[in-house]
Scaffold this motif. Structure first.
Motif, PDB file in Angstrom:
ATOM      1  N   ASP A 269      39.833 -43.142  -2.912  1.00 54.53           N
ATOM      2  CA  ASP A 269      39.781 -44.297  -1.997  1.00 54.53           C
ATOM      3  C   ASP A 269      39.664 -45.607  -2.767  1.00 54.53           C
ATOM      4  O   ASP A 269      40.294 -46.602  -2.429  1.00 54.53           O
ATOM      5  CB  ASP A 269      38.574 -44.198  -1.054  1.00 54.53           C
ATOM      6  N   LEU A 270      38.824 -45.591  -3.789  1.00 52.15           N
ATOM      7  CA  LEU A 270      38.611 -46.805  -4.570  1.00 52.15           C
ATOM      8  C   LEU A 270      39.853 -47.140  -5.395  1.00 52.15           C
ATOM      9  O   LEU A 270      40.228 -48.313  -5.530  1.00 52.15           O
ATOM     10  CB  LEU A 270      37.379 -46.635  -5.479  1.00 52.15           C
ATOM     11  N   TYR A 271      40.511 -46.121  -5.908  1.00 51.58           N
ATOM     12  CA  TYR A 271      41.754 -46.346  -6.657  1.00 51.58           C
ATOM     13  C   TYR A 271      42.798 -47.005  -5.747  1.00 51.58           C
ATOM     14  O   TYR A 271      43.426 -47.998  -6.119  1.00 51.58           O
ATOM     15  CB  TYR A 271      42.297 -45.012  -7.216  1.00 51.58           C
ATOM     16  N   LEU A 272      42.972 -46.469  -4.568  1.00 51.22           N
ATOM     17  CA  LEU A 272      43.984 -47.008  -3.643  1.00 51.22           C
ATOM     18  C   LEU A 272      43.621 -48.424  -3.201  1.00 51.22           C
ATOM     19  O   LEU A 272      44.487 -49.282  -3.063  1.00 51.22           O
ATOM     20  CB  LEU A 272      44.137 -46.088  -2.419  1.00 51.22           C
TER      21      LEU A 272
ATOM     22  N   ALA B 188      39.458 -60.884  -1.765  1.00 50.74           N
ATOM     23  CA  ALA B 188      38.172 -60.549  -2.370  1.00 50.74           C
ATOM     24  C   ALA B 188      37.180 -60.083  -1.303  1.00 50.74           C
ATOM     25  O   ALA B 188      36.444 -59.116  -1.510  1.00 50.74           O
ATOM     26  CB  ALA B 188      37.614 -61.743  -3.133  1.00 50.74           C
ATOM     27  N   ILE B 189      37.174 -60.754  -0.152  1.00 49.46           N
ATOM     28  CA  ILE B 189      36.268 -60.346   0.927  1.00 49.46           C
ATOM     29  C   ILE B 189      36.600 -58.916   1.359  1.00 49.46           C
ATOM     30  O   ILE B 189      35.726 -58.064   1.519  1.00 49.46           O
ATOM     31  CB  ILE B 189      36.356 -61.325   2.118  1.00 49.46           C
ATOM     32  N   MET B 190      37.895 -58.652   1.501  1.00 46.57           N
ATOM     33  CA  MET B 190      38.328 -57.323   1.915  1.00 46.57           C
ATOM     34  C   MET B 190      37.934 -56.287   0.857  1.00 46.57           C
ATOM     35  O   MET B 190      37.403 -55.224   1.188  1.00 46.57           O
ATOM     36  CB  MET B 190      39.831 -57.321   2.114  1.00 46.57           C
ATOM     37  N   PHE B 191      38.178 -56.605  -0.402  1.00 49.34           N
ATOM     38  CA  PHE B 191      37.853 -55.665  -1.475  1.00 49.34           C
ATOM     39  C   PHE B 191      36.350 -55.388  -1.516  1.00 49.34           C
ATOM     40  O   PHE B 191      35.915 -54.236  -1.571  1.00 49.34           O
ATOM     41  CB  PHE B 191      38.326 -56.205  -2.831  1.00 49.34           C
ATOM     42  N   LEU B 192      35.542 -56.459  -1.460  1.00 49.34           N
ATOM     43  CA  LEU B 192      34.095 -56.289  -1.640  1.00 49.34           C
ATOM     44  C   LEU B 192      33.460 -55.556  -0.462  1.00 49.34           C
ATOM     45  O   LEU B 192      32.575 -54.719  -0.643  1.00 49.34           O
ATOM     46  CB  LEU B 192      33.420 -57.650  -1.863  1.00 49.34           C
TER      47      LEU B 192
ATOM     48  N   GLY C 117      39.683 -50.352  10.410  1.00 46.77           N
ATOM     49  CA  GLY C 117      41.141 -50.210  10.496  1.00 46.77           C
ATOM     50  C   GLY C 117      41.801 -50.124   9.127  1.00 46.77           C
ATOM     51  O   GLY C 117      41.146 -50.046   8.106  1.00 46.77           O
ATOM     52  N   GLY C 118      43.134 -50.141   9.139  1.00 51.95           N
ATOM     53  CA  GLY C 118      43.905 -49.961   7.897  1.00 51.95           C
ATOM     54  C   GLY C 118      43.860 -51.197   7.027  1.00 51.95           C
ATOM     55  O   GLY C 118      43.485 -52.282   7.461  1.00 51.95           O
ATOM     56  N   LEU C 119      44.263 -51.024   5.765  1.00 52.71           N
ATOM     57  CA  LEU C 119      44.243 -52.130   4.813  1.00 52.71           C
ATOM     58  C   LEU C 119      45.224 -53.226   5.217  1.00 52.71           C
ATOM     59  O   LEU C 119      44.959 -54.406   5.029  1.00 52.71           O
ATOM     60  CB  LEU C 119      44.601 -51.623   3.416  1.00 52.71           C
ATOM     61  N   LYS C 120      46.378 -52.837   5.747  1.00 50.03           N
ATOM     62  CA  LYS C 120      47.386 -53.839   6.118  1.00 50.03           C
ATOM     63  C   LYS C 120      46.880 -54.720   7.246  1.00 50.03           C
ATOM     64  O   LYS C 120      47.053 -55.933   7.250  1.00 50.03           O
ATOM     65  CB  LYS C 120      48.685 -53.145   6.536  1.00 50.03           C
ATOM     66  N   LYS C 121      46.255 -54.095   8.234  1.00 48.48           N
ATOM     67  CA  LYS C 121      45.723 -54.836   9.376  1.00 48.48           C
ATOM     68  C   LYS C 121      44.623 -55.791   8.918  1.00 48.48           C
ATOM     69  O   LYS C 121      44.553 -56.947   9.337  1.00 48.48           O
ATOM     70  CB  LYS C 121      45.156 -53.841  10.411  1.00 48.48           C
ATOM     71  N   ALA C 122      43.795 -55.316   8.030  1.00 54.50           N
ATOM     72  CA  ALA C 122      42.674 -56.134   7.546  1.00 54.50           C
ATOM     73  C   ALA C 122      43.176 -57.410   6.884  1.00 54.50           C
ATOM     74  O   ALA C 122      42.553 -58.459   6.976  1.00 54.50           O
ATOM     75  CB  ALA C 122      41.819 -55.323   6.573  1.00 54.50           C
ATOM     76  N   GLY C 123      44.327 -57.318   6.239  1.00 55.91           N
ATOM     77  CA  GLY C 123      44.882 -58.479   5.557  1.00 55.91           C
ATOM     78  C   GLY C 123      45.389 -59.544   6.500  1.00 55.91           C
ATOM     79  O   GLY C 123      45.664 -60.674   6.089  1.00 55.91           O
ATOM     80  N   LYS C 124      45.551 -59.209   7.772  1.00 56.33           N
ATOM     81  CA  LYS C 124      46.124 -60.162   8.737  1.00 56.33           C
ATOM     82  C   LYS C 124      45.059 -60.978   9.467  1.00 56.33           C
ATOM     83  O   LYS C 124      45.380 -61.871  10.242  1.00 56.33           O
ATOM     84  CB  LYS C 124      46.982 -59.411   9.761  1.00 56.33           C
ATOM     85  N   ILE C 125      43.797 -60.663   9.241  1.00 53.09           N
ATOM     86  CA  ILE C 125      42.730 -61.388   9.928  1.00 53.09           C
ATOM     87  C   ILE C 125      42.667 -62.823   9.431  1.00 53.09           C
ATOM     88  O   ILE C 125      42.697 -63.075   8.228  1.00 53.09           O
ATOM     89  CB  ILE C 125      41.372 -60.676   9.700  1.00 53.09           C
ATOM     90  N   LYS C 126      42.605 -63.757  10.380  1.00 50.36           N
ATOM     91  CA  LYS C 126      42.518 -65.172   9.997  1.00 50.36           C
ATOM     92  C   LYS C 126      41.050 -65.551   9.809  1.00 50.36           C
ATOM     93  O   LYS C 126      40.279 -65.555  10.766  1.00 50.36           O
ATOM     94  CB  LYS C 126      43.128 -66.050  11.100  1.00 50.36           C
ATOM     95  N   PHE C 127      40.705 -65.884   8.598  1.00 53.43           N
ATOM     96  CA  PHE C 127      39.340 -66.294   8.299  1.00 53.43           C
ATOM     97  C   PHE C 127      39.213 -67.806   8.414  1.00 53.43           C
ATOM     98  O   PHE C 127      40.088 -68.534   7.965  1.00 53.43           O
ATOM     99  CB  PHE C 127      38.963 -65.876   6.878  1.00 53.43           C
TER     100      PHE C 127
END
Ligand SMILES: [Zn+2]
Length: 255
Positions: free
Chosen positions: A113-116, A136-140, A209-219
């Motif tokens: 999981d961490l590798y991916l 970075a927020i998503m990664f951490l 949710g999935g990584l792709k979805k997480a990237g679409k969140i507007k912060f």
């Protein structure tokens, strides 16, 4: 013993003597390993100069009975992340992620999981599709979950009042309790940081949710600032130190 093969990300690279390079690799199949690349420094013919920080490689290694180090026999470049290397800010974030994975993980403990996750954020930063701060927020956030130190953002860590029932706009975060504290309980905690409820909700979204979805969140800019302040301090608290790469990141972020 048969050779070991795996996709791998270069976490650390140090020159060893006049000829060789020692690499810390995060592999998909075996977690973190150390390998020696013989003559890689002296001759670029053998590995063609691909043994760079963050590079994703397909590796073939052989074991040595006498030492901890494996010997790198072959490496094929899968992704060089030239977009990261060309940009100081991106490089600083990638160094932080790489050092964190290297510091936190045990040798030869597979962590798929961490590798991916690491691969995904490096690709994201390299392509510039999402800002480094949001990556970075998503990664951490996800790193904390995988590492088993997920912060409690769902309810007050003392009276268990749920986030939705907290009336105030801001709450405290207590590092020793690893979670949020409502205002009524704030007097009973040595809190270190204050967070808006809006930031907490965005942190919870990015984790689900999935990584792709997480990237679409507007912060919002406030959530980015508060989120990074919280997560960087939280991870440093658990590591028991502030890593060199984070100090460097903070320095260049000011400019
Ligand atoms: Zn409370």
């Amino acid at each position: 013993m048969p050779n070991f093969t795996s996709p791998a990300i270069v976490l650390r690279r140090i020159d060893f003597g006049d000829y060789d390079i020692i690499l810390t690799l995060f592999t998909l199949n075996k977690g973190k390993i150390s390998v020696i690349a013989k003559s890689a420094k002296k001759s670029t013919r053998r590995f063609g100069g691909i043994l760079e920080l963050f590079s994703v490689l397909d590796i073939v290694c052989s074991f040595r009975m006498d030492r901890d180090l494996m010997i790198l026999q072959e490496a094929d470049l899968k992704n060089s992340f030239s977009g990261i290397r060309a940009d100081l800010n991106k490089t600083a974030y990638a160094c932080y992620f790489a050092e964190l994975v290297s510091e936190w993980t045990e040798s030869e403990a597979k962590q798929e999981d961490l590798y991916l996750l690491l691969c995904h954020v490096l690709e994201q930063i390299d392509a510039g599709s999402i800002s480094e701060e949001v990556s970075a927020i998503m990664f951490l956030m996800r790193f904390a979950s995988i590492a088993g130190i997920r912060p409690n953002l769902l309810r007050c860590s003392i009276c268990r009042l749920e986030l939705d029932k907290i009336k105030e706009e801001r709450v405290a975060f207590d590092f020793s309790k690893s979670g949020i504290i409502c205002q009524k309980c704030a007097g009973r905690s040595v809190s270190r940081l204050s967070l808006s409820i809006g930031t907490i909700k965005q942190l919870l979204w990015v984790e689900s949710g999935g990584l792709k979805k997480a990237g679409k969140i507007k912060f919002t800019p406030l959530a980015i600032k508060e989120g990074l302040d919280l997560l960087e301090a939280f991870i440093s608290y658990h590591l028991g130190k502030e890593m060199k790469s984070l100090k460097f990141l903070k320095q260049i972020r000011k400019k």
